[in-house]
Design a protein around this motif. Structure first.
Motif, mmCIF file in Angstrom:
data_model
loop_
_atom_site.group_PDB
_atom_site.id
_atom_site.type_symbol
_atom_site.label_atom_id
_atom_site.label_comp_id
_atom_site.label_asym_id
_atom_site.label_seq_id
_atom_site.Cartn_x
_atom_site.Cartn_y
_atom_site.Cartn_z
ATOM 1 N N ILE A 1 12.376 -0.490 7.660
ATOM 2 C CA ILE A 1 11.466 -0.317 8.800
ATOM 3 C C ILE A 1 10.869 -1.678 9.130
ATOM 4 O O ILE A 1 10.376 -2.389 8.240
ATOM 5 C CB ILE A 1 10.347 0.724 8.511
ATOM 6 C CG1 ILE A 1 9.363 0.862 9.674
ATOM 7 C CG2 ILE A 1 9.574 0.419 7.239
ATOM 8 C CD1 ILE A 1 9.684 1.910 10.646
ATOM 9 N N GLY B 1 8.428 -1.586 3.641
ATOM 10 C CA GLY B 1 7.453 -2.637 3.373
ATOM 11 C C GLY B 1 7.809 -3.350 2.078
ATOM 12 O O GLY B 1 6.959 -3.558 1.221
ATOM 13 N N GLY C 1 0.794 -1.231 0.000
ATOM 14 C CA GLY C 1 0.000 0.000 0.000
ATOM 15 C C GLY C 1 0.820 1.272 0.000
ATOM 16 O O GLY C 1 0.388 2.307 -0.515
ATOM 17 N N GLY C 2 1.966 1.219 0.629
ATOM 18 C CA GLY C 2 2.847 2.375 0.584
ATOM 19 C C GLY C 2 2.502 3.502 1.541
ATOM 20 O O GLY C 2 2.780 4.669 1.262
ATOM 21 N N THR C 3 1.923 3.171 2.712
ATOM 22 C CA THR C 3 1.637 4.260 3.651
ATOM 23 C C THR C 3 2.929 4.831 4.239
ATOM 24 O O THR C 3 2.991 6.021 4.544
ATOM 25 C CB THR C 3 0.694 3.812 4.789
ATOM 26 O OG1 THR C 3 1.299 2.749 5.509
ATOM 27 C CG2 THR C 3 -0.649 3.375 4.241
ATOM 28 N N ASN C 4 3.948 3.989 4.382
ATOM 29 C CA ASN C 4 5.240 4.523 4.835
ATOM 30 C C ASN C 4 5.850 5.423 3.765
ATOM 31 O O ASN C 4 6.422 6.464 4.074
ATOM 32 C CB ASN C 4 6.194 3.389 5.204
ATOM 33 C CG ASN C 4 5.943 2.861 6.604
ATOM 34 O OD1 ASN C 4 6.231 3.531 7.590
ATOM 35 N ND2 ASN C 4 5.370 1.666 6.684
ATOM 36 N N PRO D 1 8.171 -3.707 11.848
ATOM 37 C CA PRO D 1 7.094 -3.346 12.771
ATOM 38 C C PRO D 1 7.102 -4.071 14.111
ATOM 39 O O PRO D 1 6.087 -4.610 14.551
ATOM 40 C CB PRO D 1 5.835 -3.675 11.956
ATOM 41 C CG PRO D 1 6.248 -4.822 11.115
ATOM 42 C CD PRO D 1 7.712 -4.626 10.798
ATOM 43 N N GLU E 1 5.675 3.798 13.019
ATOM 44 C CA GLU E 1 6.356 3.718 11.722
ATOM 45 C C GLU E 1 6.363 5.040 10.965
ATOM 46 O O GLU E 1 7.395 5.471 10.461
ATOM 47 C CB GLU E 1 5.696 2.643 10.845
ATOM 48 C CG GLU E 1 5.850 1.247 11.414
ATOM 49 C CD GLU E 1 5.253 0.183 10.509
ATOM 50 O OE1 GLU E 1 5.442 0.241 9.294
ATOM 51 O OE2 GLU E 1 4.577 -0.717 11.031
ATOM 52 N N MET F 1 1.682 1.391 12.972
ATOM 53 C CA MET F 1 1.974 2.260 11.812
ATOM 54 C C MET F 1 1.760 3.717 12.181
ATOM 55 O O MET F 1 2.627 4.559 11.981
ATOM 56 C CB MET F 1 1.054 1.907 10.649
ATOM 57 C CG MET F 1 1.487 0.687 9.884
ATOM 58 S SD MET F 1 0.276 0.415 8.574
ATOM 59 C CE MET F 1 1.288 -0.452 7.417
#
Ligand code: GRF
Length: 205
Positions: free
Chosen positions: A109, A89, A11-14, A111, A181, A177
């Protein structure tokens, strides 16, 4: 200017936290050169394109074997030649040659609070499943340099998160997250860009 390449699988939220950090100046002196994914459907690629960042897909499935994929991955990275590779990720094992070509210039990263719930087999929701099964009251996230091992490189930053009322791996993943994160990955990049963390070193304070 620190030139970075961000590698992503999902998803690429980081990735989004990094893009936002650069756009709102909480990350300074940093430019994303390209985003690379092994998955052409990764929403992370779309996030990159929306912000005018080069989005590349390199999938092991498109090569006859892992050696050919690794060679192509190393060649692409060599051509981009970033100052820092950020694994945000990314579910593909980094080729040993890339670790050695970019020694001390790759961060990841993870978790959980390394050395808990890390190493081979601990990725994605499996990390949070294991933390809940053990009944820990605190988990969190870790940013570390990448070496030849799995989650074994020097630790740069960690942030603890209370498990609290989280009862499912999904809810714990979300809490970690949001609270850890998306905070420590942009912070680590900013500190590297500012020269506060020397390549291959842990953070001192
Ligand atoms: C994060 O939990 C990261 O720590 C892990 O994979 C997840 C990636 O999420 N390695 P996203 O693609 O950044 O949303």
């Amino acid at each position: 200017m620190l030139k970075i390449v961000v590698c992503v699988s999902g998803g690429g939220t980081n990735l989004q936290a990094i893009i936002d950090g650069i756009e709102n100046n909480s990350i300074t002196n940093t430019q994303i050169q390209a985003v690379i994914s092994n998955n052409k459907n990764a929403y992370a690629l779309e996030r990159a394109r929306k912000h005018g960042i080069e989005a590349l897909c390199l999938s092991p499935r498109e090569f006859s074997d892992r050696e050919e994929f690794n060679a192509s991955f190393c060649q692409t990275m060599g051509e981009l030649n970033p100052d820092l590779i950020v694994l945000a990720g990314f579910l593909v094992t980094i080729p040993a040659r890339m670790v050695s070509d970019f020694r001390g210039r790759i961060i990841n990263i993870h978790p959980s609070l390394i050395p808990s719930f890390c190493g081979v087999g601990y990725y994605g929701l499996k990390v949070h499943e294991a933390a809940l099964a053990r009944g820990v009251k605190i988990s969190g996230a870790t940013v570390h340099f990448v070496d030849e091992g799995t989650d074994t490189g020097p630790i740069i930053l960690q942030k603890a998160v209370e498990v609290g009322a989280c009862q499912t791996p999904e809810s714990l993943q979300k809490k970690i997250m949001e609270e850890a994160e998306w905070v420590i990955l942009p912070l680590a990049i900013n500190e590297i860009a500012a020269g506060k963390i020397k390549i291959g070193e842990s953070r001192e304070e």
